[in-house]
Design a protein around this motif. Structure first.
Motif, PDB file in Angstrom:
ATOM      1  N   ARG A 144      43.306  34.431  35.558  1.00 19.29           N
ATOM      2  CA  ARG A 144      44.759  34.478  35.428  1.00 19.29           C
ATOM      3  C   ARG A 144      45.328  33.069  35.596  1.00 19.29           C
ATOM      4  N   LEU A 162      45.568  47.468  34.986  1.00 18.45           N
ATOM      5  CA  LEU A 162      45.216  47.477  36.400  1.00 18.45           C
ATOM      6  C   LEU A 162      45.172  48.905  36.911  1.00 18.45           C
ATOM      7  N   THR A 196      40.167  34.403  45.484  1.00 18.34           N
ATOM      8  CA  THR A 196      40.963  35.007  44.401  1.00 18.34           C
ATOM      9  C   THR A 196      42.427  35.143  44.810  1.00 18.34           C
ATOM     10  N   GLU A 198      45.049  34.451  43.158  1.00 17.34           N
ATOM     11  CA  GLU A 198      45.883  34.946  42.055  1.00 17.34           C
ATOM     12  C   GLU A 198      45.818  36.461  41.949  1.00 17.34           C
ATOM     13  N   PHE A 199      44.647  37.070  42.217  1.00 22.44           N
ATOM     14  CA  PHE A 199      44.532  38.523  42.118  1.00 22.44           C
ATOM     15  C   PHE A 199      45.208  39.199  43.312  1.00 22.44           C
ATOM     16  N   LEU A 202      48.815  39.226  42.699  1.00 19.92           N
ATOM     17  CA  LEU A 202      49.186  40.237  41.713  1.00 19.92           C
ATOM     18  C   LEU A 202      49.310  41.612  42.357  1.00 19.92           C
ATOM     19  N   PRO A 241      40.953  45.633  37.516  1.00 16.88           N
ATOM     20  CA  PRO A 241      41.258  45.851  36.107  1.00 16.88           C
ATOM     21  C   PRO A 241      40.235  46.776  35.450  1.00 16.88           C
ATOM     22  N   TYR A 263      46.226  42.762  34.357  1.00 14.84           N
ATOM     23  CA  TYR A 263      45.709  41.454  34.754  1.00 14.84           C
ATOM     24  C   TYR A 263      45.575  40.637  33.478  1.00 14.84           C
ATOM     25  N   TRP A 265      44.067  37.987  31.336  1.00 12.90           N
ATOM     26  CA  TRP A 265      42.945  37.058  31.230  1.00 12.90           C
ATOM     27  C   TRP A 265      43.330  35.907  30.320  1.00 12.90           C
TER      28      TRP A 265
END
Length: 313
Positions: A144, A162, A196, A198-199, A202, A241, A263, A265
Motif C-alpha cells: 500500500r 478486505l 506493517t 500501513e495495514f 487501514l 485481504p 487493500y 496494492w
C-alpha cells in the motif's frame, strides 16, 4: 598441482614439440620444461619421453591426458557459468508476505516476458521497501502506497477486498458478510507496527469509520499463516485481504461491509527509474488488473485511478 601445469601439459601433448607448445602459451621453452618436471615430480611418474629429436607420451601420460582434459573442460564450464550468472540481469523485488497471490502472478508475467531475467524476492516491510528502493537495494516493491516519500513512485493495480478471518465454528462464520461494527466484540490481531504500519492503520481507520474501537489481541503476526493457530482456536480474529486467505478447513474468511474496504496494492519503484524490467513489472501488473478486473469495486464498476475505496486509501 596448478591448473596452468595441466594446461601446459595438454598443449605439449597435442604439439609433441616444446618450441611450438611454448609459443602457444607465450612462455619460454625452459619455463615450460621446468613446469613439466615439477608436474611429473608431484605425480611421481614420467608423462613424456623426450629426446633431442622427438617427444612422445608415455602410457601414464596418455592416461593422465584424458583426465586432465576432463578437468580443464569442467573448470572452463564453471568459469563460463559464473560469468553468465554475473551478466544475467537481476530484478530485486520487495514483498510483504508470500501468502498473497498478487506478487507471484505479476512476477510470473514478467518472467514470461523476460525468460533470462533472474528475479530475486526479498521479504521486506513497507518502511524497509521505501529505504531499500531509495538506496538501490531493491528495484521494485509491492504494498500500500502509504506516506510514500517523494523519491518513490507508485501505481495502484489491485483493490483487494478486505475481510476477517475467523475460526470455522465462530459466531461470524455463518454470515455471508460481516458488518465492521461487529468487530467491537472481538479481539483483533494486528501486526507488528514496525513491520506493517500501513495495514494496521487501514484496519484502525476502518473500525473508526464504524465508530468501533478494536480490542487488540495480545499477540501479533507479520504473516497470514502466523495468525492461523490463534484464529482457529477462537482466541482472536484477523483482518486480511481476499488474496491472502489461506486454504485451511479450520478457518473461514468473511468480507467486511458497512463500510466496504479494500487493500490497495501498488507497484513501487524509484522515481525516474526507466529500466525496461521495472517498466515491465508495472505493465504486467496493469495488464493483470485489466484481465482480472482487479480495479473494479463490489458492483463491478472500475473506479478512476484517484478513487480507490471508501476507507483508508
Amino acid at each position: 598441482m596448478e591448473l596452468r601445469q595441466l594446461r601446459y601439459f595438454v598443449i605439449l601433448a597435442e604439439e609433441l614439440h616444446f618450441g611450438r607448445a611454448a609459443q602457444r602459451h607465450h612462455i619460454g621453452q625452459s619455463a615450460l620444461s621446468q613446469q613439466l618436471r615439477l608436474l611429473e615430480r608431484e605425480l611421481g611418474v614420467r608423462l613424456l619421453d623426450r629426446s633431442t629429436h622427438h617427444v612422445k607420451l608415455t602410457g601414464c601420460g596418455k592416461t593422465f591426458l584424458a583426465e586432465a582434459r576432463k578437468i580443464l573442460a569442467q573448470v572452463d564450464r564453471a568459469v563460463a557459468l559464473a560469468r553468465s550468472e554475473r551478466e544475467r540481469p537481476t530484478l530485486r523485488v520487495g514483498i510483504l508476505d508470500p501468502s498473497y497471490d498478487s506478487m507471484p502472478l505479476v512476477l510470473n508475467e514478467v518472467q514470461e516476458r523476460f525468460p533470462d531475467l533472474k528475479i530475486h524476492q526479498v521479504g521486506a516491510s513497507l518502511p524497509q521497501q521505501y529505504q531499500w528502493l531509495s538506496d538501490g537495494r531493491l528495484d521494485v516493491g509491492f504494498g500500500r502506497a502509504f506516506l510514500t516519500p517523494p523519491e518513490i513512485a507508485s501505481k495502484v493495480f489491485r483493490l483487494d477486498r478486505l475481510g476477517v478471518l475467523v475460526s470455522a465454528d465462530h459466531r461470524l462464520a455463518g454470515m455471508e458478510t460481516v458488518p465492521v461494527k461487529m468487530l467491537a466484540d472481538e479481539r483483533v490481531m494486528l501486526s507488528d507496527d514496525d513491520q506493517t504500519p500501513e495495514f494496521n492503520q487501514l484496519v484502525i481507520e476502518l473500525c473508526r469509520s464504524a465508530d468501533v474501537v478494536p480490542t487488540p489481541y495480545h499477540g501479533s503476526s507479520d504473516h497470514v499463516h502466523g495468525a492461523l493457530l490463534p484464529v482457529s482456536r477462537g482466541r482472536c480474529v484477523y483482518c486480511v485481504p481476499a488474496s491472502g486467505v489461506p486454504a485451511s478447513p479450520q478457518v473461514v474468511w468473511r468480507r467486511l461491509v458497512g463500510p466496504d474496504a479494500v487493500y490497495p496494492w501498488s507497484v513501487l519503484w524509484r522515481t525516474g527509474d526507466k529500466s525496461s524490467h521495472v517498466r515491465a513489472v508495472v505493465e504486467c501488473a496493469m495488464k493483470l488488473a485489466r484481465e482480472r478486473g482487479w480495479l473494479r469495486d463490489g458492483a463491478g464498476t472500475e473506479r478512476p485511478q484517484h478513487v480507490y475505496a471508501q476507507v483508508g486509501i
